[in-house]
Design a protein around this motif. Sequence first.
Motif, PDB file in Angstrom:
ATOM      1  N   ILE A  72     -12.344   4.295   3.525  1.00  5.87           N
ATOM      2  CA  ILE A  72     -11.305   3.836   4.700  1.00  5.87           C
ATOM      3  C   ILE A  72      -9.961   3.952   3.907  1.00  5.87           C
ATOM      4  O   ILE A  72      -9.808   3.869   2.912  1.00  5.87           O
ATOM      5  CB  ILE A  72     -11.536   2.068   4.607  1.00  5.87           C
ATOM      6  N   PHE A  73      -9.010   4.149   4.821  1.00  8.87           N
ATOM      7  CA  PHE A  73      -7.558   4.599   4.454  1.00  8.87           C
ATOM      8  C   PHE A  73      -6.562   4.225   5.538  1.00  8.87           C
ATOM      9  O   PHE A  73      -7.035   3.930   6.524  1.00  8.87           O
ATOM     10  CB  PHE A  73      -7.562   6.009   4.085  1.00  8.87           C
ATOM     11  N   GLU A  74      -5.358   4.231   5.433  1.00 10.40           N
ATOM     12  CA  GLU A  74      -4.331   4.057   6.238  1.00 10.40           C
ATOM     13  C   GLU A  74      -3.683   5.460   6.842  1.00 10.40           C
ATOM     14  O   GLU A  74      -3.705   6.292   6.260  1.00 10.40           O
ATOM     15  CB  GLU A  74      -3.305   3.355   5.608  1.00 10.40           C
ATOM     16  N   PRO A  75      -3.518   5.376   8.261  1.00  8.87           N
ATOM     17  CA  PRO A  75      -3.051   6.339   8.689  1.00  8.87           C
ATOM     18  C   PRO A  75      -1.585   7.017   8.158  1.00  8.87           C
ATOM     19  O   PRO A  75      -1.535   8.402   8.011  1.00  8.87           O
ATOM     20  CB  PRO A  75      -2.596   5.889  10.230  1.00  8.87           C
ATOM     21  N   LYS A  76      -0.903   6.196   7.437  1.00  6.03           N
ATOM     22  CA  LYS A  76       0.251   6.742   6.922  1.00  6.03           C
ATOM     23  C   LYS A  76       0.178   7.760   5.724  1.00  6.03           C
ATOM     24  O   LYS A  76       0.757   8.489   5.316  1.00  6.03           O
ATOM     25  CB  LYS A  76       1.314   5.513   6.350  1.00  6.03           C
ATOM     26  N   THR A  77      -1.063   7.444   5.033  1.00  5.49           N
ATOM     27  CA  THR A  77      -1.372   8.089   4.126  1.00  5.49           C
ATOM     28  C   THR A  77      -1.981   9.560   4.282  1.00  5.49           C
ATOM     29  O   THR A  77      -1.551  10.577   3.819  1.00  5.49           O
ATOM     30  CB  THR A  77      -2.712   7.583   2.992  1.00  5.49           C
ATOM     31  N   ALA A  78      -2.581   9.627   5.421  1.00  4.71           N
ATOM     32  CA  ALA A  78      -3.337  10.843   5.851  1.00  4.71           C
ATOM     33  C   ALA A  78      -2.042  11.623   6.404  1.00  4.71           C
ATOM     34  O   ALA A  78      -1.728  12.939   6.306  1.00  4.71           O
ATOM     35  CB  ALA A  78      -4.218  10.681   7.046  1.00  4.71           C
ATOM     36  N   ARG A  79      -1.107  10.776   7.103  1.00  5.31           N
ATOM     37  CA  ARG A  79       0.112  11.707   7.737  1.00  5.31           C
ATOM     38  C   ARG A  79       0.925  12.225   6.585  1.00  5.31           C
ATOM     39  O   ARG A  79       1.328  13.696   6.945  1.00  5.31           O
ATOM     40  CB  ARG A  79       0.882  10.758   8.576  1.00  5.31           C
ATOM     41  N   ALA A  80       1.270  11.731   5.682  1.00  2.56           N
ATOM     42  CA  ALA A  80       1.833  12.063   4.662  1.00  2.56           C
ATOM     43  C   ALA A  80       1.340  13.333   3.923  1.00  2.56           C
ATOM     44  O   ALA A  80       1.891  14.292   3.721  1.00  2.56           O
ATOM     45  CB  ALA A  80       2.091  11.076   3.650  1.00  2.56           C
ATOM     46  N   LEU A  81       0.144  13.257   3.812  1.00  2.49           N
ATOM     47  CA  LEU A  81      -0.978  14.299   3.170  1.00  2.49           C
ATOM     48  C   LEU A  81      -0.959  15.627   3.985  1.00  2.49           C
ATOM     49  O   LEU A  81      -0.312  16.823   3.536  1.00  2.49           O
ATOM     50  CB  LEU A  81      -2.313  13.835   2.767  1.00  2.49           C
ATOM     51  N   VAL A 106      -9.225  -6.777   1.978  1.00  2.00           N
ATOM     52  CA  VAL A 106      -7.981  -6.442   1.647  1.00  2.00           C
ATOM     53  C   VAL A 106      -7.385  -5.809   2.757  1.00  2.00           C
ATOM     54  O   VAL A 106      -6.089  -5.831   2.936  1.00  2.00           O
ATOM     55  CB  VAL A 106      -8.328  -5.090   0.481  1.00  2.00           C
ATOM     56  N   PHE A 107      -8.092  -5.082   3.658  1.00  2.02           N
ATOM     57  CA  PHE A 107      -7.497  -4.476   4.989  1.00  2.02           C
ATOM     58  C   PHE A 107      -7.084  -5.456   5.849  1.00  2.02           C
ATOM     59  O   PHE A 107      -8.029  -6.327   6.505  1.00  2.02           O
ATOM     60  CB  PHE A 107      -8.099  -3.616   5.644  1.00  2.02           C
ATOM     61  N   ASP A 108      -5.787  -5.803   6.217  1.00  2.00           N
ATOM     62  CA  ASP A 108      -5.499  -6.813   7.378  1.00  2.00           C
ATOM     63  C   ASP A 108      -6.170  -6.805   8.373  1.00  2.00           C
ATOM     64  O   ASP A 108      -6.754  -5.782   8.999  1.00  2.00           O
ATOM     65  CB  ASP A 108      -4.083  -6.981   7.198  1.00  2.00           C
ATOM     66  N   ARG A 109      -6.048  -8.160   9.084  1.00  2.00           N
ATOM     67  CA  ARG A 109      -6.511  -8.246  10.542  1.00  2.00           C
ATOM     68  C   ARG A 109      -6.144  -7.405  11.586  1.00  2.00           C
ATOM     69  O   ARG A 109      -6.527  -6.961  12.547  1.00  2.00           O
ATOM     70  CB  ARG A 109      -6.553  -9.632  11.013  1.00  2.00           C
ATOM     71  N   ASP A 110      -4.722  -7.083  11.485  1.00  2.00           N
ATOM     72  CA  ASP A 110      -3.853  -6.192  12.272  1.00  2.00           C
ATOM     73  C   ASP A 110      -4.724  -4.769  12.209  1.00  2.00           C
ATOM     74  O   ASP A 110      -4.841  -4.380  13.304  1.00  2.00           O
ATOM     75  CB  ASP A 110      -2.390  -6.291  12.018  1.00  2.00           C
ATOM     76  N   PHE A 111      -4.878  -4.377  10.950  1.00  2.00           N
ATOM     77  CA  PHE A 111      -5.333  -2.763  11.086  1.00  2.00           C
ATOM     78  C   PHE A 111      -6.764  -2.817  11.470  1.00  2.00           C
ATOM     79  O   PHE A 111      -7.150  -1.977  12.356  1.00  2.00           O
ATOM     80  CB  PHE A 111      -5.509  -2.794   9.485  1.00  2.00           C
ATOM     81  N   CYS A 112      -7.681  -3.896  11.121  1.00  2.00           N
ATOM     82  CA  CYS A 112      -9.009  -3.921  11.797  1.00  2.00           C
ATOM     83  C   CYS A 112      -8.905  -4.011  13.365  1.00  2.00           C
ATOM     84  O   CYS A 112      -9.638  -3.621  14.079  1.00  2.00           O
ATOM     85  CB  CYS A 112      -9.934  -5.147  11.225  1.00  2.00           C
ATOM     86  N   GLY A 113      -7.762  -4.626  13.796  1.00  2.00           N
ATOM     87  CA  GLY A 113      -7.998  -5.041  15.394  1.00  2.00           C
ATOM     88  C   GLY A 113      -7.314  -3.580  15.961  1.00  2.00           C
ATOM     89  O   GLY A 113      -7.889  -3.145  16.935  1.00  2.00           O
ATOM     90  N   LYS A 114      -6.657  -3.186  15.375  1.00  2.00           N
ATOM     91  CA  LYS A 114      -6.239  -1.598  15.883  1.00  2.00           C
ATOM     92  C   LYS A 114      -7.336  -0.686  16.171  1.00  2.00           C
ATOM     93  O   LYS A 114      -7.589   0.027  16.920  1.00  2.00           O
ATOM     94  CB  LYS A 114      -4.851  -0.823  15.222  1.00  2.00           C
ATOM     95  N   GLN A 115      -8.145  -0.905  14.861  1.00  2.00           N
ATOM     96  CA  GLN A 115      -9.221   0.274  14.949  1.00  2.00           C
ATOM     97  C   GLN A 115     -10.170  -0.142  15.757  1.00  2.00           C
ATOM     98  O   GLN A 115     -10.817   0.643  16.615  1.00  2.00           O
ATOM     99  CB  GLN A 115     -10.038   0.184  13.492  1.00  2.00           C
ATOM    100  N   ALA A 116     -10.576  -1.422  16.319  1.00  2.00           N
ATOM    101  CA  ALA A 116     -11.439  -1.842  17.173  1.00  2.00           C
ATOM    102  C   ALA A 116     -11.010  -1.580  18.599  1.00  2.00           C
ATOM    103  O   ALA A 116     -11.918  -1.224  19.312  1.00  2.00           O
ATOM    104  CB  ALA A 116     -11.619  -3.383  17.131  1.00  2.00           C
ATOM    105  N   ASP A 117      -9.811  -1.325  18.866  1.00  2.00           N
ATOM    106  CA  ASP A 117      -9.412  -0.721  20.145  1.00  2.00           C
ATOM    107  C   ASP A 117      -9.035   0.592  20.376  1.00  2.00           C
ATOM    108  O   ASP A 117      -8.576   1.115  21.251  1.00  2.00           O
ATOM    109  CB  ASP A 117      -8.062  -1.502  20.662  1.00  2.00           C
TER     110      ASP A 117
END
Length: 252
Positions: free
Chosen positions: A113-122, A236-247
């Motif tokens: 699991i990772f955050e989009p901003k990390t992949a975007r920077a890479l 660790v991963f906040d609810r906003d992140f999980c909610g975005k993924q669910a949709d």
Amino acid sequence: MSAVTQCLILAAGNGSRIASLAAGAPKPLVPVCGVPLLEHVMTSSREAGIKRFVIVAGYRADLIRLWLSDRKIAGASVTLIENPEYHKANGISALAAKAEFNQPFLLLMSDHIFEPKTARALIRQRVANDEVIVAVDPKIDRIFDLDDATKVRCEGNHVVEIGKHLSRYNALDSGMFLCSPALFSCLESAKKNGDCSLSDGMRKLAQQRKLRAFDIGGGHWQDVDSPQALEHVERVFDRDFCGKQADSLVHA
């Protein structure tokens, strides 16, 4: 230089350590915050700018194919490759997709699991045609299950050693790589008795000083390889992140 837009996801293993939560399903379909691991990976990648996915499946590839057939990703294509030798190390799964790439690509694990901003920077980094860039996390003290993490020793922006059992290390491999197609020849040369891991190929590159390190900064990531790691991620991963993924992925 434009950002990379294609991605290889390794999703072939049987996930024996997390089998108690899988109910017979392959590990990429184990839910985290109610969303399959593979969906988290694809959604974060798509948000980062990926438009083409190549997924290598193995154990219960039929279930992954069925799951993919029920979903659409706006503006992106998906190719599924089945690796019948999924019982071997993950380098063999990467090699199963060799014919799909002649330009740089993002390489990901289906259980990280990772955050989009990390992949975007890479994917915005410049990678030479004979090298690989690995996203590393120098914040060793915050990682869950350090014993299972792949360690790296960096000298400047080069990785000089990589492996799970290093005694001297100063960062961790986050499971995200920006690769030139040269990765495949390194994996071929690293084979022993027809088998090789991704780390085997990376060690070859490190010896040639062709494995560069990219510091992920404050980005969060986690290898979800056990029930305990899954529980940790959901904290660790906040609810906003999980909610975005669910949709994220639309049902066909």
